[in-house]
Motif scaffolding. Structure first.
Motif, PDB file in Angstrom:
ATOM      1  N   ALA A  64       0.270  -2.110 -11.243  1.00  0.00           N
ATOM      2  CA  ALA A  64       0.129  -3.570 -11.339  1.00  0.00           C
ATOM      3  C   ALA A  64       1.354  -4.302 -10.789  1.00  0.00           C
ATOM      4  O   ALA A  64       1.219  -5.324 -10.106  1.00  0.00           O
ATOM      5  N   GLU A  65       2.538  -3.775 -11.069  1.00  0.00           N
ATOM      6  CA  GLU A  65       3.760  -4.422 -10.564  1.00  0.00           C
ATOM      7  C   GLU A  65       3.818  -4.351  -9.041  1.00  0.00           C
ATOM      8  O   GLU A  65       4.259  -5.298  -8.383  1.00  0.00           O
ATOM      9  N   GLY A  66       3.379  -3.228  -8.477  1.00  0.00           N
ATOM     10  CA  GLY A  66       3.338  -3.093  -7.019  1.00  0.00           C
ATOM     11  C   GLY A  66       2.390  -4.101  -6.392  1.00  0.00           C
ATOM     12  O   GLY A  66       2.711  -4.742  -5.385  1.00  0.00           O
ATOM     13  N   TRP A  67       1.214  -4.273  -6.990  1.00  0.00           N
ATOM     14  CA  TRP A  67       0.260  -5.262  -6.492  1.00  0.00           C
ATOM     15  C   TRP A  67       0.815  -6.672  -6.635  1.00  0.00           C
ATOM     16  O   TRP A  67       0.645  -7.504  -5.735  1.00  0.00           O
ATOM     17  N   LYS A  68       1.480  -6.912  -7.742  1.00  0.00           N
ATOM     18  CA  LYS A  68       2.082  -8.237  -7.949  1.00  0.00           C
ATOM     19  C   LYS A  68       3.097  -8.517  -6.839  1.00  0.00           C
ATOM     20  O   LYS A  68       3.111  -9.601  -6.251  1.00  0.00           O
ATOM     21  N   TYR A  69       3.922  -7.502  -6.538  1.00  0.00           N
ATOM     22  CA  TYR A  69       4.920  -7.653  -5.472  1.00  0.00           C
ATOM     23  C   TYR A  69       4.243  -7.898  -4.128  1.00  0.00           C
ATOM     24  O   TYR A  69       4.629  -8.809  -3.384  1.00  0.00           O
ATOM     25  N   GLU A 164       4.589   1.733   4.368  1.00  0.00           N
ATOM     26  CA  GLU A 164       5.365   2.658   3.536  1.00  0.00           C
ATOM     27  C   GLU A 164       5.817   1.985   2.242  1.00  0.00           C
ATOM     28  O   GLU A 164       5.785   2.598   1.169  1.00  0.00           O
ATOM     29  N   THR A 165       6.217   0.728   2.331  1.00  0.00           N
ATOM     30  CA  THR A 165       6.605  -0.020   1.134  1.00  0.00           C
ATOM     31  C   THR A 165       5.415  -0.114   0.182  1.00  0.00           C
ATOM     32  O   THR A 165       5.544   0.131  -1.018  1.00  0.00           O
ATOM     33  N   ALA A 166       4.270  -0.484   0.742  1.00  0.00           N
ATOM     34  CA  ALA A 166       3.068  -0.624  -0.080  1.00  0.00           C
ATOM     35  C   ALA A 166       2.697   0.697  -0.733  1.00  0.00           C
ATOM     36  O   ALA A 166       2.404   0.746  -1.938  1.00  0.00           O
ATOM     37  N   LEU A 167       2.714   1.776   0.036  1.00  0.00           N
ATOM     38  CA  LEU A 167       2.364   3.083  -0.527  1.00  0.00           C
ATOM     39  C   LEU A 167       3.290   3.474  -1.672  1.00  0.00           C
ATOM     40  O   LEU A 167       2.841   3.968  -2.700  1.00  0.00           O
ATOM     41  N   SER A 168       4.593   3.246  -1.472  1.00  0.00           N
ATOM     42  CA  SER A 168       5.539   3.632  -2.517  1.00  0.00           C
ATOM     43  C   SER A 168       5.337   2.820  -3.795  1.00  0.00           C
ATOM     44  O   SER A 168       5.616   3.304  -4.885  1.00  0.00           O
ATOM     45  N   MET A 169       4.800   1.623  -3.663  1.00  0.00           N
ATOM     46  CA  MET A 169       4.630   0.771  -4.836  1.00  0.00           C
ATOM     47  C   MET A 169       3.256   0.917  -5.496  1.00  0.00           C
ATOM     48  O   MET A 169       3.090   0.590  -6.662  1.00  0.00           O
ATOM     49  N   LEU A 170       2.270   1.400  -4.734  1.00  0.00           N
ATOM     50  CA  LEU A 170       0.900   1.379  -5.244  1.00  0.00           C
ATOM     51  C   LEU A 170       0.364   2.751  -5.623  1.00  0.00           C
ATOM     52  O   LEU A 170      -0.692   2.833  -6.266  1.00  0.00           O
TER      53      LEU A 170
END
Length: 171
Positions: A64-69, A164-170
């Motif tokens: 959820a925090e990754g999606w929020k970001y 890559e940023t998205a993958l690491s967060m999601l």
């Protein structure tokens, strides 16, 4: 004022003038990128990436925090891309050419060309043709292969880093 103060004031004036001219050129390039539809394309690309990622990584409590970001930082990431593109244009065009390009894209014909070129009126088509027949328009056409290659490299790097940023967060 003594001589040292006059020299310092002159140095400060020259520094400010030089920096202001550079900033103005960069600002004009950023405006051009917004006006010619390029920024709009990267906003669309960001939205499409999020749609693709939603299918791969539906929002959960864990990510959820990754999606929020990702949702909150679209403007930041697109702005970074525009900042990366600016030197490509600065290297290939003069400040005066960028001003001319900006002026064209601020006309009704330029705006319609970006919005939907198939809906140009006859007068707008004439204005577009006149612009591309100008020295600046001819240079744009001449530079297309170079711009496409350089923009492609920058875009590829931006897309890869963003993914890559998205993958690491999601994940």
């Amino acid at each position: 004022m003594n001589v040292l103060q006059k020299i310092s004031a002159l140095f400060l004036f020259i520094t400010i003038t030089c920096c202001a001219q550079k900033t103005t050129f960069s600002e004009d390039v950023v405006s051009y990128i917004a006006n010619n539809g390029t920024e709009k394309q990267y906003n669309y690309a960001y939205d499409e990436l999020l749609k693709m990622l939603e299918n791969q990584f539906p929002e959960t409590e864990a990510n959820a925090e990754g999606w929020k970001y990702m949702n909150a930082n679209k403007e930041k990431h697109v702005s970074e891309m525009i900042t990366l593109l600016a030197p490509v244009y600065e290297k290939n065009f003069t400040h005066e050419e960028i001003k001319s390009m900006n002026a064209f894209y601020l006309t009704d014909a330029g705006k319609q060309l970006v919005a939907d070129g198939s809906k140009l009126s006859e007068a707008q088509k004439q204005e577009v043709n006149e612009f591309y027949a100008s020295a600046t328009g001819k240079k744009i056409m001449e530079k297309q292969p170079i711009l496409a290659a350089e923009i492609g490299k920058v875009s590829e790097g931006w897309s890869r880093d963003l993914y890559e940023t998205a993958l690491s967060m999601l994940k």
